[in-house]
Design an enzyme around this catalytic site. Sequence first.
Site, PDB file in Angstrom:
ATOM      1  N   ALA A   9       0.866  -1.183   0.000  1.00 51.04           N
ATOM      2  CA  ALA A   9       0.000   0.000   0.000  1.00 51.04           C
ATOM      3  C   ALA A   9       0.903   1.234   0.000  1.00 51.04           C
ATOM      4  O   ALA A   9       0.926   2.010   0.951  1.00 51.04           O
ATOM      5  CB  ALA A   9      -0.906  -0.022   1.231  1.00 51.04           C
ATOM      6  N   GLU A  10       1.678   1.377  -1.081  1.00 48.97           N
ATOM      7  CA  GLU A  10       2.762   2.367  -1.092  1.00 48.97           C
ATOM      8  C   GLU A  10       2.317   3.779  -0.720  1.00 48.97           C
ATOM      9  O   GLU A  10       3.015   4.483   0.012  1.00 48.97           O
ATOM     10  CB  GLU A  10       3.462   2.392  -2.457  1.00 48.97           C
ATOM     11  CG  GLU A  10       4.391   1.216  -2.706  1.00 48.97           C
ATOM     12  CD  GLU A  10       3.690   0.021  -3.347  1.00 48.97           C
ATOM     13  OE1 GLU A  10       2.438  -0.008  -3.340  1.00 48.97           O
ATOM     14  OE2 GLU A  10       4.388  -0.879  -3.847  1.00 48.97           O
ATOM     15  N   ASP A  22       9.967   2.896  -9.890  1.00 47.65           N
ATOM     16  CA  ASP A  22       8.713   2.930 -10.651  1.00 47.65           C
ATOM     17  C   ASP A  22       7.501   2.955  -9.716  1.00 47.65           C
ATOM     18  O   ASP A  22       6.485   3.568 -10.013  1.00 47.65           O
ATOM     19  CB  ASP A  22       8.621   1.700 -11.552  1.00 47.65           C
ATOM     20  CG  ASP A  22       9.894   1.484 -12.343  1.00 47.65           C
ATOM     21  OD1 ASP A  22       9.908   1.771 -13.535  1.00 47.65           O
ATOM     22  OD2 ASP A  22      10.911   1.052 -11.743  1.00 47.65           O
ATOM     23  N   PHE A  23       7.632   2.251  -8.580  1.00 52.06           N
ATOM     24  CA  PHE A  23       6.499   2.148  -7.653  1.00 52.06           C
ATOM     25  C   PHE A  23       6.357   3.384  -6.774  1.00 52.06           C
ATOM     26  O   PHE A  23       5.333   3.571  -6.116  1.00 52.06           O
ATOM     27  CB  PHE A  23       6.633   0.905  -6.759  1.00 52.06           C
ATOM     28  CG  PHE A  23       6.796  -0.387  -7.493  1.00 52.06           C
ATOM     29  CD1 PHE A  23       6.445  -0.501  -8.840  1.00 52.06           C
ATOM     30  CD2 PHE A  23       7.299  -1.505  -6.858  1.00 52.06           C
ATOM     31  CE1 PHE A  23       6.603  -1.703  -9.531  1.00 52.06           C
ATOM     32  CE2 PHE A  23       7.456  -2.712  -7.534  1.00 52.06           C
ATOM     33  CZ  PHE A  23       7.116  -2.812  -8.870  1.00 52.06           C
ATOM     34  N   ILE A  24       7.386   4.217  -6.758  1.00 49.21           N
ATOM     35  CA  ILE A  24       7.276   5.428  -5.939  1.00 49.21           C
ATOM     36  C   ILE A  24       6.265   6.383  -6.558  1.00 49.21           C
ATOM     37  O   ILE A  24       5.798   7.312  -5.901  1.00 49.21           O
ATOM     38  CB  ILE A  24       8.663   6.096  -5.720  1.00 49.21           C
ATOM     39  CG1 ILE A  24       8.665   6.892  -4.402  1.00 49.21           C
ATOM     40  CG2 ILE A  24       9.048   6.975  -6.877  1.00 49.21           C
ATOM     41  CD1 ILE A  24      10.039   7.400  -3.999  1.00 49.21           C
ATOM     42  N   HIS A  52       9.784  -1.407 -14.553  1.00 46.00           N
ATOM     43  CA  HIS A  52      10.779  -1.755 -13.525  1.00 46.00           C
ATOM     44  C   HIS A  52      12.148  -1.145 -13.837  1.00 46.00           C
ATOM     45  O   HIS A  52      13.149  -1.607 -13.321  1.00 46.00           O
ATOM     46  CB  HIS A  52      10.957  -3.282 -13.440  1.00 46.00           C
ATOM     47  CG  HIS A  52       9.901  -3.996 -12.643  1.00 46.00           C
ATOM     48  ND1 HIS A  52       8.568  -3.782 -12.812  1.00 46.00           N
ATOM     49  CD2 HIS A  52      10.001  -4.942 -11.675  1.00 46.00           C
ATOM     50  CE1 HIS A  52       7.885  -4.575 -11.990  1.00 46.00           C
ATOM     51  NE2 HIS A  52       8.729  -5.278 -11.280  1.00 46.00           N
TER      52      HIS A  52
END
Lengths: 326, 326
Positions: free
Chosen positions: B58-59, B84-86, B128
Amino acid sequence: MCAANKKYDEKMLKDYKDMWLIRKFEDKIYQLYSEGVLPGTIHASTGQEAVAVGICKQLRKDDLMFTNHRGHGHTLMKGAEAKRMFAELLGKETGYCKGLGGSMHVADTENGVLGANGVVGSGMPLAVGAALSLVYNGRREDNDKVCVVFFGDGASGAGVFHECMNMASNWNLPLIFVCENNLYGMSTPIKEQGSIENIADRAAGYNMEGVTIDGNDLELVKETAARLIQKAREGGGPSLLECKTYRYNGHSRGDKPYGIYRTKEEVDYWKTEKDPILRYEKVLGLSDEEIKEIKKETDAIIDEAVKFAMESDALSPEDVLQYVFA
Amino acid sequence: MRTITYLQAVREAMEEEMERDEKVFVIGLDVGTGLTFGVTTGMIDKFGKERVIDTPIAELSVAGVATGAALNGLRPVMEVMLQDFITLCMEQITNQASKARLMTGGQLKAPVVFRAPGGWFGSFAAQHSQSLEAWFAHIPGLKVIAPSTPAEAKALLKAAIRDDNPVAFFEHKKLFGRTGEVSEYGEDYVIEIGKADIKREGTDVSIITYSNMIWEAMDAAEELAKEGISCEVLDLRTISPMDREAICETVKKTGKVVVAEEGVETGGVGAEVTAIIADEVYAYLDAPVKRVACPMIPIPFNPDLERFVVPNKDNIIDAVREVING
């Protein structure tokens, strides 16, 4: 006043006065805006006063609180002074945030108010983090503080609402999620934003207590809040308290109270039948004379606060830079 | 001095700071096992799960949890699995952590570090492999660091953790295995944030870059030296606030500039460096500034196509020849 017939104590009378303080504070903001004195936008909590009074006054000064864009009442009831609130809303250096935050961002760290948010739902992750800091690495042995976060019904559709309940429950945090369900997320009725009748039902999915109450019944709000706060204090974990209420103004200064998404009849019904102040007047059994006197007292407080704000100076441009980085 | 990897250096920075200050903790996905790259592996055995905190996926909320804990006095280091997920965390980083100081008129500070490895790794494909440093450099109130050597990774991460402001700390996946000389464990070597470093002295042309692209630049400089072209390689190290003085100094020295980065060209870090040069030292230029960057293409999966898109030393060599030969 005949003491024998009194249905209330001094605390209850103060609660009644405090509801008037919030209402008159919000009314004054609208007036100042219409006069061109107050810049920016307004999200008034008029009509929702019982939630702020009923919950925030159950908190201790050292308890933590995060509020949202409609948070003036919450912050006042957590202990903030009206004069420094007005100063903030007018962009003055004497405001809580030196005039750099404004209406949507009043923080008062002395009273545990760690900020108000202009992004719907975004106070919740911050509140989970602050609640985590209260129990972090054995800290619970030294404190029994709790954290409260306010948000509206609109925020219940945001991912953070669900992510945060999940984490708060999993970590058994001393946190109370308070959803002020005023039935509309901006102009969209809550019924069109989700399939459930009561938002607090969501809590069950996260193994958390959820309670839905009439948020305009001050004694009920007080009693419920006191219980959930005590529970969190004693290590009983987080809860979700949904207070059903109604805002009398539009979502912001940009929309009228009725005509587009609400009818005049609906607004009038809430103002006459469900108004938290009128209802509490009956509970207290106040006379017209007493009510008149209280309103007059409140007007004087507001006028003095506005005077303080108007006479204050703004921060100079060269001083702004020092607040970018700590 | 010992020789350790960049990955070990990053871990040591966190461990030393956690030993020094009980308020420092690590939070993120799989930090307990350190499963992704192994950066946090073993830390849970030293510090326990109270200070190495695993979270749900749950970034966005976790970024807020870290920020909220920082607002109440802790010093969290959030690990985001990949840069990438930030993107999921942007709301909390941009609107909350980076603005808390100013919005509250200096009442609050948010000493939180967001760690996220970026860059290409070899067919990790479009989601990624990104280098998004420029996004973060565009946020006032946030510091952005992207070191190229183990020693600097350790010293700058320690500085980031001690900084009273939010810091985005970007490793490069390709750098994790790179070795270098680093001071002994516990020696407490810290580098000031905001200072660039000359990695190779030269007189004919300045190559200004950072992170893994430094090593492409160093290889390019080595090859060009054989042709008698003397390159100076300037490592920005901190992307924001950028070391304008160091940039201007090297331009004054060589008069010719190649700016290299792995992120895309449009609105990139190189664009900012180029603009600084145009603003401040235009008169010292003997040739137009040449940029080397990723074209505006998502990183393709196919290894040959990926190598075509991601800039390398050959692109830098070509660019240097272009500015030398005009």
